[in-house]
Write a protein that holds these residues in place. Structure first.
Motif, PDB file in Angstrom:
ATOM      1  N   GLN B  18       0.831  -1.196   0.000  1.00  9.99           N
ATOM      2  CA  GLN B  18       0.000   0.000   0.000  1.00  9.99           C
ATOM      3  C   GLN B  18       0.871   1.253   0.000  1.00  9.99           C
ATOM      4  OE1 GLN B  18      -2.909  -0.405   3.035  1.00  9.99           O
ATOM      5  NE2 GLN B  18      -4.177   1.307   2.339  1.00  9.99           N
ATOM      6  N   LYS B  19       1.876   1.228   0.858  1.00  3.36           N
ATOM      7  CA  LYS B  19       2.747   2.400   0.987  1.00  3.36           C
ATOM      8  C   LYS B  19       3.512   2.648  -0.323  1.00  3.36           C
ATOM      9  CE  LYS B  19       6.844   3.372   3.456  1.00  3.36           C
ATOM     10  NZ  LYS B  19       7.629   2.271   2.913  1.00  3.36           N
ATOM     11  N   ASN B  20       4.045   1.577  -0.893  1.00  7.11           N
ATOM     12  CA  ASN B  20       4.839   1.742  -2.105  1.00  7.11           C
ATOM     13  C   ASN B  20       3.990   2.140  -3.308  1.00  7.11           C
ATOM     14  OD1 ASN B  20       7.320   1.335  -0.984  1.00  7.11           O
ATOM     15  ND2 ASN B  20       7.384  -0.851  -1.438  1.00  7.11           N
ATOM     16  N   ARG B  21       2.846   1.521  -3.435  1.00  8.02           N
ATOM     17  CA  ARG B  21       1.947   1.921  -4.520  1.00  8.02           C
ATOM     18  C   ARG B  21       1.617   3.400  -4.418  1.00  8.02           C
ATOM     19  NH1 ARG B  21      -1.255  -1.344  -7.795  1.00  8.02           N
ATOM     20  NH2 ARG B  21      -2.844   0.281  -7.757  1.00  8.02           N
ATOM     21  N   LYS B  22       1.364   3.846  -3.206  1.00 13.70           N
ATOM     22  CA  LYS B  22       1.032   5.255  -2.991  1.00 13.70           C
ATOM     23  C   LYS B  22       2.216   6.146  -3.373  1.00 13.70           C
ATOM     24  CE  LYS B  22      -0.861   8.145   0.467  1.00 13.70           C
ATOM     25  NZ  LYS B  22      -0.898   8.450   1.905  1.00 13.70           N
ATOM     26  N   ILE B  24       4.578   5.500  -5.470  1.00 14.23           N
ATOM     27  CA  ILE B  24       4.751   5.494  -6.923  1.00 14.23           C
ATOM     28  C   ILE B  24       3.741   6.424  -7.591  1.00 14.23           C
ATOM     29  CG2 ILE B  24       4.530   4.089  -9.012  1.00 14.23           C
ATOM     30  CD1 ILE B  24       5.564   1.701  -7.300  1.00 14.23           C
ATOM     31  N   LEU B  25       2.477   6.315  -7.203  1.00 17.11           N
ATOM     32  CA  LEU B  25       1.442   7.146  -7.827  1.00 17.11           C
ATOM     33  C   LEU B  25       1.683   8.620  -7.520  1.00 17.11           C
ATOM     34  CD1 LEU B  25      -1.689   4.895  -7.204  1.00 17.11           C
ATOM     35  CD2 LEU B  25      -0.575   5.394  -9.394  1.00 17.11           C
ATOM     36  N   GLU B  26       2.135   8.903  -6.323  1.00 16.09           N
ATOM     37  CA  GLU B  26       2.462  10.282  -5.952  1.00 16.09           C
ATOM     38  C   GLU B  26       3.593  10.818  -6.833  1.00 16.09           C
ATOM     39  OE1 GLU B  26       1.743  12.822  -3.987  1.00 16.09           O
ATOM     40  OE2 GLU B  26       3.678  13.863  -4.176  1.00 16.09           O
ATOM     41  N   ALA B  27       4.632  10.008  -6.981  1.00 14.35           N
ATOM     42  CA  ALA B  27       5.767  10.435  -7.810  1.00 14.35           C
ATOM     43  C   ALA B  27       5.346  10.546  -9.273  1.00 14.35           C
ATOM     44  CB  ALA B  27       6.917   9.445  -7.663  1.00 14.35           C
ATOM     45  N   ALA B  28       4.532   9.602  -9.722  1.00 11.37           N
ATOM     46  CA  ALA B  28       4.097   9.602 -11.119  1.00 11.37           C
ATOM     47  C   ALA B  28       3.243  10.832 -11.419  1.00 11.37           C
ATOM     48  CB  ALA B  28       3.315   8.331 -11.432  1.00 11.37           C
ATOM     49  N   LEU B  29       2.417  11.204 -10.452  1.00  6.19           N
ATOM     50  CA  LEU B  29       1.599  12.405 -10.622  1.00  6.19           C
ATOM     51  C   LEU B  29       2.489  13.622 -10.805  1.00  6.19           C
ATOM     52  CD1 LEU B  29      -1.089  13.913 -10.547  1.00  6.19           C
ATOM     53  CD2 LEU B  29      -0.937  13.926  -8.050  1.00  6.19           C
ATOM     54  N   SER B  40       7.480  11.856 -20.113  1.00  5.18           N
ATOM     55  CA  SER B  40       7.923  11.406 -18.791  1.00  5.18           C
ATOM     56  C   SER B  40       8.774  10.148 -18.887  1.00  5.18           C
ATOM     57  CB  SER B  40       6.708  11.130 -17.900  1.00  5.18           C
ATOM     58  OG  SER B  40       5.984  12.308 -17.704  1.00  5.18           O
ATOM     59  N   ARG B  41       9.720  10.007 -17.966  1.00  2.53           N
ATOM     60  CA  ARG B  41      10.633   8.866 -17.964  1.00  2.53           C
ATOM     61  C   ARG B  41      10.422   8.059 -16.695  1.00  2.53           C
ATOM     62  NH1 ARG B  41      13.119  11.457 -22.515  1.00  2.53           N
ATOM     63  NH2 ARG B  41      11.011  11.479 -23.218  1.00  2.53           N
ATOM     64  N   LEU B  42      10.441   6.749 -16.839  1.00  2.81           N
ATOM     65  CA  LEU B  42      10.313   5.882 -15.669  1.00  2.81           C
ATOM     66  C   LEU B  42      11.412   6.184 -14.657  1.00  2.81           C
ATOM     67  CD1 LEU B  42       9.245   2.304 -16.815  1.00  2.81           C
ATOM     68  CD2 LEU B  42       7.994   3.956 -15.439  1.00  2.81           C
ATOM     69  N   ASP B  43      12.588   6.478 -15.166  1.00  2.00           N
ATOM     70  CA  ASP B  43      13.709   6.868 -14.310  1.00  2.00           C
ATOM     71  C   ASP B  43      13.334   7.977 -13.329  1.00  2.00           C
ATOM     72  OD1 ASP B  43      15.996   5.362 -14.652  1.00  2.00           O
ATOM     73  OD2 ASP B  43      16.455   6.296 -16.563  1.00  2.00           O
ATOM     74  N   GLN B  44      12.697   9.007 -13.862  1.00  2.00           N
ATOM     75  CA  GLN B  44      12.306  10.135 -13.017  1.00  2.00           C
ATOM     76  C   GLN B  44      11.345   9.697 -11.934  1.00  2.00           C
ATOM     77  OE1 GLN B  44      10.802  12.519 -16.576  1.00  2.00           O
ATOM     78  NE2 GLN B  44      11.595  14.127 -15.245  1.00  2.00           N
ATOM     79  N   ILE B  45      10.357   8.897 -12.334  1.00  2.00           N
ATOM     80  CA  ILE B  45       9.346   8.441 -11.376  1.00  2.00           C
ATOM     81  C   ILE B  45      10.007   7.575 -10.311  1.00  2.00           C
ATOM     82  CG2 ILE B  45       7.206   7.145 -11.105  1.00  2.00           C
ATOM     83  CD1 ILE B  45       6.544   7.866 -14.009  1.00  2.00           C
ATOM     84  N   ASN B  55      11.680  -2.088  -9.479  1.00  2.00           N
ATOM     85  CA  ASN B  55      10.692  -2.218  -8.409  1.00  2.00           C
ATOM     86  C   ASN B  55       9.367  -1.552  -8.795  1.00  2.00           C
ATOM     87  OD1 ASN B  55       9.961  -3.288  -6.015  1.00  2.00           O
ATOM     88  ND2 ASN B  55      11.081  -1.859  -4.726  1.00  2.00           N
ATOM     89  N   LEU B  56       9.449  -0.463  -9.525  1.00  2.00           N
ATOM     90  CA  LEU B  56       8.239   0.159 -10.056  1.00  2.00           C
ATOM     91  C   LEU B  56       7.441  -0.860 -10.858  1.00  2.00           C
ATOM     92  CD1 LEU B  56       9.100   3.073  -9.337  1.00  2.00           C
ATOM     93  CD2 LEU B  56       8.723   3.683 -11.716  1.00  2.00           C
ATOM     94  N   LEU B  57       8.199  -1.608 -11.665  1.00  2.00           N
ATOM     95  CA  LEU B  57       7.529  -2.544 -12.574  1.00  2.00           C
ATOM     96  C   LEU B  57       7.182  -3.854 -11.880  1.00  2.00           C
ATOM     97  CD1 LEU B  57       9.758  -1.638 -15.590  1.00  2.00           C
ATOM     98  CD2 LEU B  57       7.322  -1.122 -15.344  1.00  2.00           C
ATOM     99  N   TYR B  58       7.512  -3.901 -10.573  1.00  3.80           N
ATOM    100  CA  TYR B  58       6.988  -5.009  -9.775  1.00  3.80           C
ATOM    101  C   TYR B  58       5.557  -4.666  -9.334  1.00  3.80           C
ATOM    102  CZ  TYR B  58       6.114  -7.832  -5.624  1.00  3.80           C
ATOM    103  OH  TYR B  58       5.546  -8.648  -4.689  1.00  3.80           O
ATOM    104  N   TYR B  59       5.333  -3.367  -9.086  1.00  4.79           N
ATOM    105  CA  TYR B  59       4.020  -2.930  -8.615  1.00  4.79           C
ATOM    106  C   TYR B  59       3.048  -2.634  -9.758  1.00  4.79           C
ATOM    107  CZ  TYR B  59       5.770  -2.737  -3.877  1.00  4.79           C
ATOM    108  OH  TYR B  59       6.268  -3.077  -2.649  1.00  4.79           O
ATOM    109  N   PHE B  60       3.584  -2.186 -10.877  1.00  3.40           N
ATOM    110  CA  PHE B  60       2.735  -1.908 -12.037  1.00  3.40           C
ATOM    111  C   PHE B  60       3.326  -2.600 -13.253  1.00  3.40           C
ATOM    112  CE2 PHE B  60       1.833   1.527  -9.121  1.00  3.40           C
ATOM    113  CZ  PHE B  60       0.468   1.709  -9.236  1.00  3.40           C
ATOM    114  N   PRO B  61       2.479  -3.153 -14.104  1.00  3.71           N
ATOM    115  CA  PRO B  61       2.997  -3.901 -15.257  1.00  3.71           C
ATOM    116  C   PRO B  61       3.748  -3.035 -16.266  1.00  3.71           C
ATOM    117  CG  PRO B  61       0.592  -3.757 -15.331  1.00  3.71           C
ATOM    118  CD  PRO B  61       1.023  -3.238 -13.989  1.00  3.71           C
ATOM    119  N   SER B  62       3.457  -1.750 -16.318  1.00  5.56           N
ATOM    120  CA  SER B  62       4.100  -0.894 -17.324  1.00  5.56           C
ATOM    121  C   SER B  62       3.910   0.581 -16.982  1.00  5.56           C
ATOM    122  CB  SER B  62       3.500  -1.162 -18.702  1.00  5.56           C
ATOM    123  OG  SER B  62       2.159  -0.727 -18.739  1.00  5.56           O
TER     124      SER B  62
END
Lengths: 217, 217
Positions: B18-22, B24-29, B40-45, B55-62
């Motif tokens: 829950q914490k990590n998903r949050k 990631i979404l916060e950073a992605a926003l 946008s670059r995955l690196d930045q997120i 690890n990002l791609l462990y929580y989200f498929p893409s």
DNA sequence: GTCTATATTAAGATAGAC
DNA sequence: GTCTATCTTAATATAGAC
């Protein structure tokens, strides 16, 4: 009606160079205005311009150079409508005329508006100086004119900076959010601009009418 | 005051997930709202979220999945202020309250506004259905309410669709063009929102006041 | 001036150890 | 769950023939 398109700056040599440079900038405007600098691909611009990718880089040293050429030309044109606001004219008519010129810019040059919007959204990295310099100076100058008009009772007293922001917001919205506007108006209006002009004229006429008392806080 | 943040949808299992998903979404926003999807670059997120790229791609498929999760949550929250416009309430006060709620959204969730703006600028590829479906239906419904209010003389008769567009444009401008607004207001106002609220209240109060005659064409 | 071919770097995504 | 290492593709840019 403002029919002056954004200007070219760099001096082209031959006919064919002139034509190709124009084609590249036209294609780049199309792509950059949609995807922003980082989201745009040279491939797309090459395809849209009908030239090959290496040929693009024969005319411009880099992707950055194409983008910055577009922005430089744009910034100049962008300020023209506000520059034309005449401190000696009729206050209410001057402001309405400014609004109309800005609305015409949105209608006739929507991609330029979106290029600008994209740049601001990304934090204005490439036009920060133009904003804090030229643009701020011009806005402050015209805001002072509008403030004076309000003080003299020629128009209702309003915050002049926010008045200018509201003209930008309302007119540029029809270019920047064109896709959304058209999708929502489907079944109601084919072309949003005639109604937009009527609506915005009513809006600003009533706001500025000096007889009406300030209604807000 | 609207303190409900944009909602999460997908059901997380453990605390840490829950914490990590949050995060990631916060950073992605943060990143997507500035540069759009393609810019946008995955690196930045990854960097912004404090996690590694794999690890990002462990929580989200893409990358696409992160972006689409954000947009889905956003679209729902985005419509709430308009949903709350009550056909049974006081017409002028209902419209002003809607404007105020939207302005609060801009102030409290500017990144969400910019995420939306970026998506529309790029042609709304991922939210076209939400616009032609949900959003258009809601807007048409509320526009009919506003049209009726005008017909009954409770407010001045205005084009209801353009009234709604103008509320969007004016309030979202302070979020989408925040950089420009702050740069230009430097030396005048530290925080644009108090003045924005006063200005917009005056603007819409005068527009909707039923006694004033239509001034435009 | 324009092309094909390619160098070089960057980005999205995966493998497999821990 | 998280990491290092890596695969693969794509993107900017250049070299060099024509």
């Amino acid at each position: 009606m403002n029919d002056t398109p954004p200007k070219d700056t760099a001096p082209p040599r031959t006919r064919i160079q002139q034509k190709n440079r124009k084609a590249i900038l036209e294609a780049a405007l199309e792509v950059f205005s949609q995807y922003g600098f980082r989201g745009s691909r040279l491939d797309q611009i090459a395809q849209a311009s009908g030239l090959s990718k290496p040929n693009l880089l024969y005319y411009f040293p880099s992707k950055e150079a194409i983008h910055s050429e577009l922005l430089t030309c744009l910034m100049d044109t962008w300020l023209d409508p506000l520059r034309a606001l005449d401190p000696g004219g009729d206050p209410r008519e001057e402001i309405l005329a400014y609004m109309r010129r800005k609305l015409e810019m949105s209608r006739d040059y929507p991609r330029e508006s979106r290029l600008f919007a994209n740049e601001i959204l990304q934090g204005a990295p490439r036009i920060r100086e133009a904003i804090t310099g030229e643009l701020k100076a011009l806005v402050d100058e015209k805001a002072e004119v509008i403030r004076r008009w309000g003080e003299e009772g020629a128009i209702a007293p309003v915050n002049p900076h926010h008045l200018i922001f509201s003209i930008w917001a309302l007119t540029q919205h029809y270019a920047d959010f064109e896709v959304q506007v058209r999708l929502i108006l489907e079944g109601h209006e084919e072309d949003p601009y005639p109604e937009a002009e009527r609506y915005l004229e009513a809006l600003f006429s009533r706001l500025l009418a000096p007889e009406s008392a300030p209604a807000g806080a």
